[in-house]
Design a protein around this motif. Structure first.
Motif, PDB file in Angstrom:
ATOM      1  N   UNK A 231       7.935  -1.916  -5.451  1.00  0.00           N
ATOM      2  CA  UNK A 231       6.516  -2.210  -5.307  1.00  0.00           C
ATOM      3  C   UNK A 231       6.524  -3.657  -5.833  1.00  0.00           C
TER       4      UNK A 231
ATOM      5  N   UNK B  47       0.933  -1.347   0.053  1.00  0.00           N
ATOM      6  CA  UNK B  47       0.058  -0.036  -0.029  1.00  0.00           C
ATOM      7  C   UNK B  47       0.890   1.346   0.004  1.00  0.00           C
TER       8      UNK B  47
ATOM      9  N   UNK C 169       5.440  -4.578 -13.022  1.00  0.00           N
ATOM     10  CA  UNK C 169       6.132  -3.329 -12.488  1.00  0.00           C
ATOM     11  C   UNK C 169       7.614  -3.548 -12.738  1.00  0.00           C
TER      12      UNK C 169
ATOM     13  N   UNK D  90       1.452  -9.112 -11.762  1.00  0.00           N
ATOM     14  CA  UNK D  90       1.493  -7.657 -11.445  1.00  0.00           C
ATOM     15  C   UNK D  90       2.934  -7.363 -11.271  1.00  0.00           C
TER      16      UNK D  90
ATOM     17  N   UNK E 277       4.249   5.504  -5.606  1.00  0.00           N
ATOM     18  CA  UNK E 277       4.276   5.470  -7.351  1.00  0.00           C
ATOM     19  C   UNK E 277       3.024   6.713  -7.509  1.00  0.00           C
ATOM     20  N   UNK E 278       2.231   6.797  -6.774  1.00  0.00           N
ATOM     21  CA  UNK E 278       1.004   7.694  -6.852  1.00  0.00           C
ATOM     22  C   UNK E 278       1.633   9.318  -6.862  1.00  0.00           C
TER      23      UNK E 278
ATOM     24  N   UNK F  50      -1.526   2.527 -10.999  1.00  0.00           N
ATOM     25  CA  UNK F  50      -1.547   1.594  -9.779  1.00  0.00           C
ATOM     26  C   UNK F  50      -2.791   0.712 -10.279  1.00  0.00           C
ATOM     27  N   UNK F  51      -2.622  -0.641  -9.916  1.00  0.00           N
ATOM     28  CA  UNK F  51      -3.822  -1.540 -10.127  1.00  0.00           C
ATOM     29  C   UNK F  51      -5.038  -1.256 -10.049  1.00  0.00           C
TER      30      UNK F  51
ATOM     31  N   UNK G 192       2.501   1.710  -3.300  1.00  0.00           N
ATOM     32  CA  UNK G 192       1.309   2.467  -4.309  1.00  0.00           C
ATOM     33  C   UNK G 192       1.187   3.945  -4.108  1.00  0.00           C
TER      34      UNK G 192
ATOM     35  N   UNK H 198      -7.621  -2.586  -8.590  1.00  0.00           N
ATOM     36  CA  UNK H 198      -8.210  -2.908  -7.119  1.00  0.00           C
ATOM     37  C   UNK H 198      -7.602  -1.688  -6.343  1.00  0.00           C
ATOM     38  N   UNK H 199      -6.437  -1.339  -6.326  1.00  0.00           N
ATOM     39  CA  UNK H 199      -5.900  -0.416  -5.268  1.00  0.00           C
ATOM     40  C   UNK H 199      -6.573   0.888  -5.566  1.00  0.00           C
TER      41      UNK H 199
END
Lengths: 302, 247
Positions: A206, A187, A225, A221, A193-194, B67-68, A190, B70-71
């Protein structure tokens, strides 16, 4: 982030300062501005200026900034006597200052008197409950005491308010990884990355967390990445190349029993393996390249 | 007709130049006074948090495709759900800034201080200029202008026959008031310029500075965003990169 131009400038100023060509103050300013960690150099050159009363008086008000910089560098180098002197002279000049209070706390922290440091931070936090540096210091204090879960808790509380602080997210991610709480770490990555979608290191980290978690979906996934890391670094990241290979093998293992209808036709893994072999032939010690080749062959990648 | 007007040099020596100097000095004085009166206000936790929420929501919006799915979905609900989403403000609970101002005496005094440093010197100088220098022409600008500039340049003179390029003394005061910003930023440093026009804008907008509005806007734009994961494309791009390396 330090750009190539700035990095060049730092190098130049550093070599200039090393050979006694002046520009020491400019070097120190630049290091401070870019937030580099060159504590040994900062300590050496900063002390040079601080000991020379003429050079020091030339700085005017900036003198105190230098004291602060040298104090932190000295703590980093375990020169506690120097740090103590710097903090003391700052204390004399600014007795009520929050910034000096922080330094005192850090000095206590550096010398290992955890409780005293914590008390100092708590006292300062009473007046400034929203001071970001103090809150982060408390997290790192808990971490250096080996109390990772407390550190995680503090960081979580911190991020509840300052949720756009990506450095804190990264620290938290690393803490979670060290605690093997991969879901939480994922999390955090993520979130990173955002914040910075073009930094390949976050993609890589990640992917690694996803790979560690395992499971078909996560592995697929993770491979994506790793691929994006390769794209963002131009294929220069060896870790990502290995990651692609490992992911492919793991995916094959998971899907072994199932029908092969969704076998993807991409050549990514064989290409990655090829690049790895090529790189190792060029750069690694001689005996490593054949070793790699056999390993990859065992994995049925080349 | 316009050439007929000859301005006394005494006007230059006793009106034009002193007026400008006084305006500059007042500006500098005001800067120091407001610096003295400026109170360091501790930021409110709620306001800080709201600002950070907006930044994070913007990041999510900008990089959603990285991001995936789901996330992304879990984050979207976290931000926008109707029960306790971070961006969701229950109707009727939006804080009224006006009411907030009355409940918080600090805010009112802050306003007062701001106004004190801005309005009082301005009214005083305006009264001073009005009393001593009103109703005559103080300068002439060296180029012709259209009639529309009359109200700007000849404030206080009600003669339609005077050429527009003449500047009345009161208008000279206004020109100084708004035109000295560049000079102040030279004297007092870049960011310290006492920027009247900007401050007036803040005054206007400051009352209604409503954080719930920006939160609501972010919520709306998050609601309509379509998630389209870009990572599958990256596999092909990575392949291309590696192919290039193999050559």
């Amino acid at each position: 982030m330090v750009g190539a131009k700035e990095a060049n400038l730092v190098e130049r100023l550093e070599s200039q300062a090393e050979h006694g060509g002046g520009g020491v103050w400019e070097y120190l300013c630049l290091v401070r501005k870019l937030k580099l960690r060159r504590s040994d150099k900062v300590l050496k050159y900063g002390l040079q200026i601080l000991k020379d009363s003429k050079a020091r008086s030339k700085l005017g008000g900036e003198e105190w900034t230098l004291y602060e910089q040298v104090a932190i560098a000295a703590m980093d180098c375990h020169c506690f006597s120097v740090a103590k002197d710097c903090v003391k002279s700052l204390q004399k000049k600014f007795p009520e200052s929050l910034r000096v209070g922080r330094l005192e706390g850090m000095l206590l922290e550096a010398t290992g008197s955890w409780e005293a440091a914590e008390k100092a931070y708590d006292r300062l936090l009473e007046d400034n409950p929203l001071d970001q540096v103090l809150l982060k210091r408390k997290a790192s204090l808990a971490k250096s005491q080996g109390n990772t879960s407390a550190s995680v808790e503090i960081l979580n509380k911190y991020l509840e308010i300052f949720m756009a602080d990506y450095d804190a997210w990264r620290e938290l991610a690393e803490l979670y990884v060290s605690q093997q709480m991969y879901k939480q770490a994922a999390f955090c990555y993520e979130e990173l990355i955002l914040c910075q979608p073009t930094v390949p290191l976050h993609h890589l980290a990640y992917a690694e967390v996803l790979y560690t978690m395992g499971g078909l979906e996560n592995l697929q996934t993770a491979k994506k990445y790793y691929a994006s890391t390769i794209d963002l670094t131009g294929g220069k990241n060896t870790r990502a190349l290995f990651g692609i290979c490992m992911c492919t093998v793991a995916i094959n293992q998971v899907t072994k029993g199932r029908n092969k209808e969704e076998k993807d036709g991409s050549e990514l893994q064989s290409l990655a393996a090829g690049v790895l072999v090529k790189e190792y032939k060029q750069k690694a010690p001689k005996n490593l390249a054949p070793l790699l080749t056999t390993t990859l062959k065992n994995m049925k990648l080349i | 007709m316009a050439e007929d007007l000859v301005l006394d040099t005494a006007i230059r020596d006793w009106v034009l130049v002193p007026l400008s100097i006084v305006m500059v000095l007042i500006g500098v004085l005001r800067y120091f006074v407001s610096k003295l009166m400026r109170s360091h206000k501790a930021p409110d936790q709620k306001i800080v948090k709201e600002g950070q929420v907006v930044i994070r929501a913007r990041n999510l919006k900008a990089a959603a495709n990285f991001i995936p799915a789901k996330s992304f979905k879990s984050r979207k609900t976290y931000f926008t759900n109707e029960e306790n989403g971070l961006l969701h403000i229950p109707p009727g609970q939006a804080p009224n800034p006006q009411a907030q101002m009355f409940s918080d005496p600090n805010m009112a005094t802050d306003m007062m201080k701001k106004n004190l440093s801005m309005i009082i010197p301005q009214t005083l100088t305006f009264a001073w200029v009005n009393f001593f220098f009103s109703g005559f022409v103080a300068a002439k600008i060296p180029f012709p202008l259209t009639q529309r500039f009359r109200s700007m340049l000849q404030n206080g003179i009600d003669l339609s026959t005077v050429d527009v390029s003449y500047v009345s003394s009161r208008s000279w005061y206004f020109l100084n008031l708004f035109g000295l910003r560049g000079l102040f930023s030279l004297i007092l440093g870049e960011e310290n310029a006492t920027d009247d026009t900007q401050r007036m804008m803040q005054m206007g907008g400051g009352f209604g500075m409503d954080s719930s509005k920006s939160l609501g806007a972010e919520k709306d734009s998050l609601d309509i965003i379509q998630h389209d994961w870009v990572l599958p494309k990256f596999e092909q791009r990575a392949e291309a990169v590696l192919r290039k390396l193999m050559k």
